[in-house]
Scaffold this active site. Sequence first.
Site, PDB file in Angstrom:
ATOM      1  N   ASP A 115     -47.229  68.135  55.585  1.00  0.00           N
ATOM      2  CA  ASP A 115     -47.887  66.551  55.817  1.00  0.00           C
ATOM      3  C   ASP A 115     -48.522  66.057  57.141  1.00  0.00           C
ATOM      4  O   ASP A 115     -48.898  64.854  56.497  1.00  0.00           O
ATOM      5  CB  ASP A 115     -47.209  65.500  54.214  1.00  0.00           C
ATOM      6  CG  ASP A 115     -47.617  65.297  53.360  1.00  0.00           C
ATOM      7  OD1 ASP A 115     -48.714  65.423  53.158  1.00  0.00           O
ATOM      8  OD2 ASP A 115     -46.823  64.716  51.980  1.00  0.00           O
TER       9      ASP A 115
ATOM     10  N   GLN B 200     -43.593  63.871  48.356  1.00  0.00           N
ATOM     11  CA  GLN B 200     -44.542  62.828  47.632  1.00  0.00           C
ATOM     12  C   GLN B 200     -44.073  61.206  47.654  1.00  0.00           C
ATOM     13  O   GLN B 200     -43.400  61.415  47.579  1.00  0.00           O
ATOM     14  CB  GLN B 200     -44.695  62.638  46.199  1.00  0.00           C
ATOM     15  CG  GLN B 200     -46.269  62.045  45.848  1.00  0.00           C
ATOM     16  CD  GLN B 200     -47.328  62.567  46.180  1.00  0.00           C
ATOM     17  OE1 GLN B 200     -48.279  63.556  46.374  1.00  0.00           O
ATOM     18  NE2 GLN B 200     -48.314  61.696  45.697  1.00  0.00           N
TER      19      GLN B 200
ATOM     20  N   LYS C 159     -51.597  68.966  42.892  1.00  0.00           N
ATOM     21  CA  LYS C 159     -52.155  69.796  44.020  1.00  0.00           C
ATOM     22  C   LYS C 159     -50.788  71.157  44.049  1.00  0.00           C
ATOM     23  O   LYS C 159     -51.463  71.796  44.085  1.00  0.00           O
ATOM     24  CB  LYS C 159     -50.448  69.134  45.047  1.00  0.00           C
ATOM     25  CG  LYS C 159     -50.913  67.706  45.795  1.00  0.00           C
ATOM     26  CD  LYS C 159     -50.183  67.053  45.975  1.00  0.00           C
ATOM     27  CE  LYS C 159     -50.885  65.292  47.087  1.00  0.00           C
ATOM     28  NZ  LYS C 159     -49.635  64.647  48.031  1.00  0.00           N
TER      29      LYS C 159
HETATM   30  N1  GUN Z   1     -48.734  59.107  48.451  1.00  0.00           N
HETATM   31  C1  GUN Z   1     -49.930  58.638  48.960  1.00  0.00           C
HETATM   32  N2  GUN Z   1     -50.685  59.655  49.877  1.00  0.00           N
HETATM   33  C2  GUN Z   1     -50.189  60.781  50.444  1.00  0.00           C
HETATM   34  C3  GUN Z   1     -50.244  61.824  50.973  1.00  0.00           C
HETATM   35  O1  GUN Z   1     -51.319  62.181  51.674  1.00  0.00           O
HETATM   36  N3  GUN Z   1     -49.237  62.959  50.583  1.00  0.00           N
HETATM   37  C4  GUN Z   1     -48.277  62.546  50.828  1.00  0.00           C
HETATM   38  N4  GUN Z   1     -46.614  63.356  50.531  1.00  0.00           N
HETATM   39  N5  GUN Z   1     -47.374  61.502  49.403  1.00  0.00           N
HETATM   40  C5  GUN Z   1     -48.623  61.102  49.239  1.00  0.00           C
END
Ligand code: GUN
Length: 298
Positions: A121, A98, A54
């Site tokens: 998110d 995350q 990311k």
């Molecule tokens: N863990 C798995 N998918 C995601 C996501 O889209 N965002 C976040 N923050 N954690 C994740």
Amino acid sequence: MSALILDGKAIAKRLQADIAQQVEDLKASQNTTPGLAAVLVGANPASQMYVKMKRNRCAEVGMASFLHEIPAEISQEELEAKIRQIGDDPNVHGILVQLPLPDHIDAEGVMQAIPMHKDVDGFHPVNIGRLAMKGKEPLFIPATPFGCLHLLQEAESLVDDFQISGSNALVIGRSNIVGMPMALLLVKANATVTVAHSRTKDIQAVVEQSDIVIGAVGRPGMVKGEWFKPGAVAIDVATVKVDDPSAKKGYRWAGDFEYEAAQERVAAITPVPGGVGPMTIAMLLKNTLRAAQATFEN
Ligand code: GUN
């Protein structure tokens, strides 16, 4: 019939080029660089890899990113205080915590500590709630379902007679991150939605009736190719590493669908990898750009 391959990698690349241009514009017009704070709690190797990807993609589009690595032993109160502190930073337009978080942490409380307008998110309970309410829109749509919707819209423009509105859509899986928000998003797009899960008695029967199938379970090949309705659009979110002695590396990536057999029946399908995966980060960047742009509106 040979299916159209929904090339998420290429579509994400196009989206990213557009985002990079808009980042440039924002820098020029407002002297502001969109910034994403990534909060990583503990040392889960998969989470470390996702956060790294990311941040790399942020750099590619000219965005700033700030990494906060936090020991797994942090308390709920300390973590929420840290998130609020990050939320106060005017250089941070979006916050990504995350997931998964360590077992002793209540994720909902942590999501609530994110200022709503920085919840890129889309996991804040109010954003999810708005997704579920008729006549309301969330500030941000969770990235993976948003990416799937974008791929479906792409299919709408490329596949004759395919329309999300009025279709029978099936979402397999009911996670907070993918399945549930995906189902809500499809209802908003006027599909008739079924959510299947581990207690569903006859998944095959539901797949056979569905114009759209979203696989979000993570069980390789669980949806057989011959189950698909001819002309359906198949979106596979799952990406599971499976041993394969015939592959050069000794493994391959697999999704929930029997990919080759499904291609014989469906109108369009996402590959694994290279389908939904690349779209997810592109949508996160889109949300972060939107968060930064919104600070200059009204
Ligand atoms: N863990 C798995 N998918 C995601 C996501 O889209 N965002 C976040 N923050 N954690 C994740």
